[in-house]
Structure formats: C-alpha cells, structure tokens
Enzyme design. Structure first.
Site, short mmCIF file in Angstrom:
data_model
loop_
_atom_site.label_atom_id
_atom_site.label_comp_id
_atom_site.label_asym_id
_atom_site.label_seq_id
_atom_site.Cartn_x
_atom_site.Cartn_y
_atom_site.Cartn_z
N LYS A 204 0.86 -1.18 0.00
CA LYS A 204 0.00 0.00 0.00
C LYS A 204 0.90 1.23 0.00
O LYS A 204 1.62 1.50 0.95
CB LYS A 204 -0.92 0.01 1.22
N LYS A 256 -2.21 -1.78 -3.68
CA LYS A 256 -3.05 -0.58 -3.68
C LYS A 256 -2.15 0.64 -3.74
O LYS A 256 -1.24 0.75 -2.92
CB LYS A 256 -3.90 -0.57 -2.41
#
Length: 330
Positions: A204, A256
């Site tokens: 992330k 992500k």
C-alpha cells in the site's frame, strides 16, 4: 504488383482480429463478475445518501441504502463488498474508540449486510483506525505525535475481534503497521474466529491518488502517512512486505493503488500461491469519470480497459467502485 515470394508478410497476426467474435474467441484474459469487489461507505446517522463530490455516482450510504447496494451487488454476481464506516464527527477521538465499539457504525453495517445477504456475498471490512481518529492517522500517536506501531497493533487486535463478532467473512488490515497480519491472525484464532480470512494490504503506497477517498470517509488527517505507507519509488520493499505477510498468516494479499503499480502487482502475482487482489482506488475512478464528463474519453471502454489491464497484470480480485455496473454488463 509483384507476386514474388517474400514480398508480403509471411505472418499475419491481424487474421485473429478480424471480427468481434474472433477477438472474443482468442482473448487471453476475461473479466468476470466474480472477479469484482464493491467498496462501499456507510455514514452514521445519515437519513439520505450523501454524494461524494470527487467521485460522481458514489455515495456515503445510509444503513438502508447500504443493504440495497449489497443486494444489487449480489444479484449482479459481484463476489464481495468491502465496508468502510464513517462515524459521526463527535465520536472521533485520539484512540479511534468508535472502531472497536461493538455498536460502532462499521460493526452495525456488517450485521446489516449479513442479515440481508448472509453468505451469498463475501462481506469484507476495512480494519484501520483512520476513519475513527480525530487526527486521521491509521494508528495511535505517541507523545511526539508519531504513529506508535505496537500500541496500534493492540487496537487492531480489538478491531479484528469486534468485526468478526459482527459476522464479517474477511478483514482487510490497511494501516501498514509492522506485524499487523500476525497480531490480527492470533487475535482471531484466540477468540474462536479461525475461519475469518485475512486480506493483507501488502503493498500500500503513499499515493496522491487517495485524494477523493479522504472525502469519502470524512478523514481528519493532519500531515501525511509516508512513515508507514510505502514509497512509490520502491519495488523490492513490496517483496519484503509480501514475505512477512505470508509468514504471519495472510490468506490473500493486495496491491493498492492498482494502475500506477501494475509492475508491483505482476511481480507479486508471479511470486505467490495465494489469491492476489488489487484496489482500483478513488483517484483512478475520479480521473476516468472526470475525463468522460468532459467528453475526452469513451467512459465505458475506459472502464473496461483499466479493469482488463489490472486482470492481465495478475489480479484475481479487483476492488472497484464500478463493480456492480460492470458485473451487470458482463
């Protein structure tokens, strides 16, 4: 015109592109509704859905409209729904206690969706403190205003338990704390929730594309998250995070954002034998919608092209705000 052998191409790949039926037959990758997961926001105390200005077509749901959205996703064949709670501003505090309140908005939403669709839709929950803290960070702060990793893990363990008690199928720890997967797995196992799955937010990144999401969850963020989310310049770091998450018991892993990190997604997908997810985040959604609204791109084709690119890079599951719409088209 010469007919001498060798004047024309000996190989003609265009033969396999001649008609829509031909292109469909030889397509190497296909989207399916079961590839898609719908992220959804539910706002505490809302009497009507609240539009998110930076994400046209996306809203902060009421409890009733969330139930309806879950049913629509199930009927369209979407695989799952990822729930984010938006508490009342007055309930935010330094520790994010609304996130571990059994009657907090996210836990209530999990129970609502569970009652509506049961096990016919995979119910997933965001396991993070940022929506519930008055400073907007994903963890507990120390005396100097830094995110305290280990104190935060204790809060995550509590969150995992209350979300599992509410009936969630999958928890998604998104805070990027060191050791979070292991602590959450232990907390679930020790409280009789061995069957609850952990979707690790393995890679992330500290991305500029989260902007619209901050509005979506009513973020109170002060500063940035660069001390715990990953540097966009790094790939090897993601592979290290991957090894740690798997060792700690992650059942699935995620990248992500999606589109700016397709190389990371492909590298991870080639390296693991667990399902891999990618999150097509708010900024990716907003860019397509804004360009389409200005007549600069074909909206439907752009949506399908971006999702196909994520699938081609190796994602087994894609979190996208277009999930229900695309599933209906498929």
């Amino acid at each position: 015109m010469s007919t001498t052998y060798g004047t024309f191409p000996g190989s003609r790949p265009r033969r396999l592109r001649t008609t829509p039926a031909m292109r469909r037959m030889v397509a190497e990758h296909r989207l399916h509704p079961a590839d898609l997961i719908l992220p959804a926001f539910v706002r505490e105390g809302a009497a009507e859905p609240v539009p998110i200005s930076a994400m046209p077509g996306v809203v902060q749901h009421t409890r009733d409209t969330l139930r309806k959205a879950a049913v629509e996703a199930r009927e369209a064949g979407v695989a799952g729904i990822m729930l984010f709670g938006v508490p009342e501003e007055a309930k935010k505090d330094a520790l994010g206690t609304a996130g571990t309140d059994p009657d907090g908005i996210l836990q209530v939403a999990i129970r609502d969706v569970k009652a509506e669709v049961g096990d016919e839709l995979v119910i997933m929950s965001d396991l993070c403190l940022d929506e519930y803290t008055d400073h907007g960070h994903c963890g507990v702060l120390d005396s100097e205003g830094r995110v305290d990793n280990d104190a935060t893990l204790e809060r995550y363990a509590e969150m995992a338990q209350v979300q599992a008690d509410a009936g969630v199928h999958i928890v998604g720890p998104s805070g990027m704390m060191d050791g979070q997967v292991g602590v959450i797995r232990d907390a679930l196992d020790q409280t009789g929730h061995e069957d609850v799955t952990v979707l690790a937010y393995t890679a992330k990144y500290a991305s500029a594309f989260y902007g619209p999401f901050r509005e979506a969850v009513g973020s109170s963020l002060q500063g940035d998250r660069k001390t715990y989310q990953q540097d966009p310049a790094n790939l090897r770091e993601s592979m290290r995070e991957l090894a740690l998450d798997l060792a700690e018991g992650a059942d699935m892993v995620m990248v992500k954002p999606a589109l700016p990190y397709l190389d990371v997604l492909a590298k991870i997908a080639e390296s693991v034998d667990v399902p891999v997810a990618a999150y097509q985040i708010s900024g990716e959604y907003a860019m397509v919608e804004a360009a389409a609204a200005n007549g600069w791109i074909d909206r439907d084709r752009a949506i399908m092209e971006t999702l196909t690119g994520i699938k081609r890079a190796g994602a087994n599951m894609i979190l996208t705000y277009w999930a229900t719409e695309v599933a209906r088209q498929l």
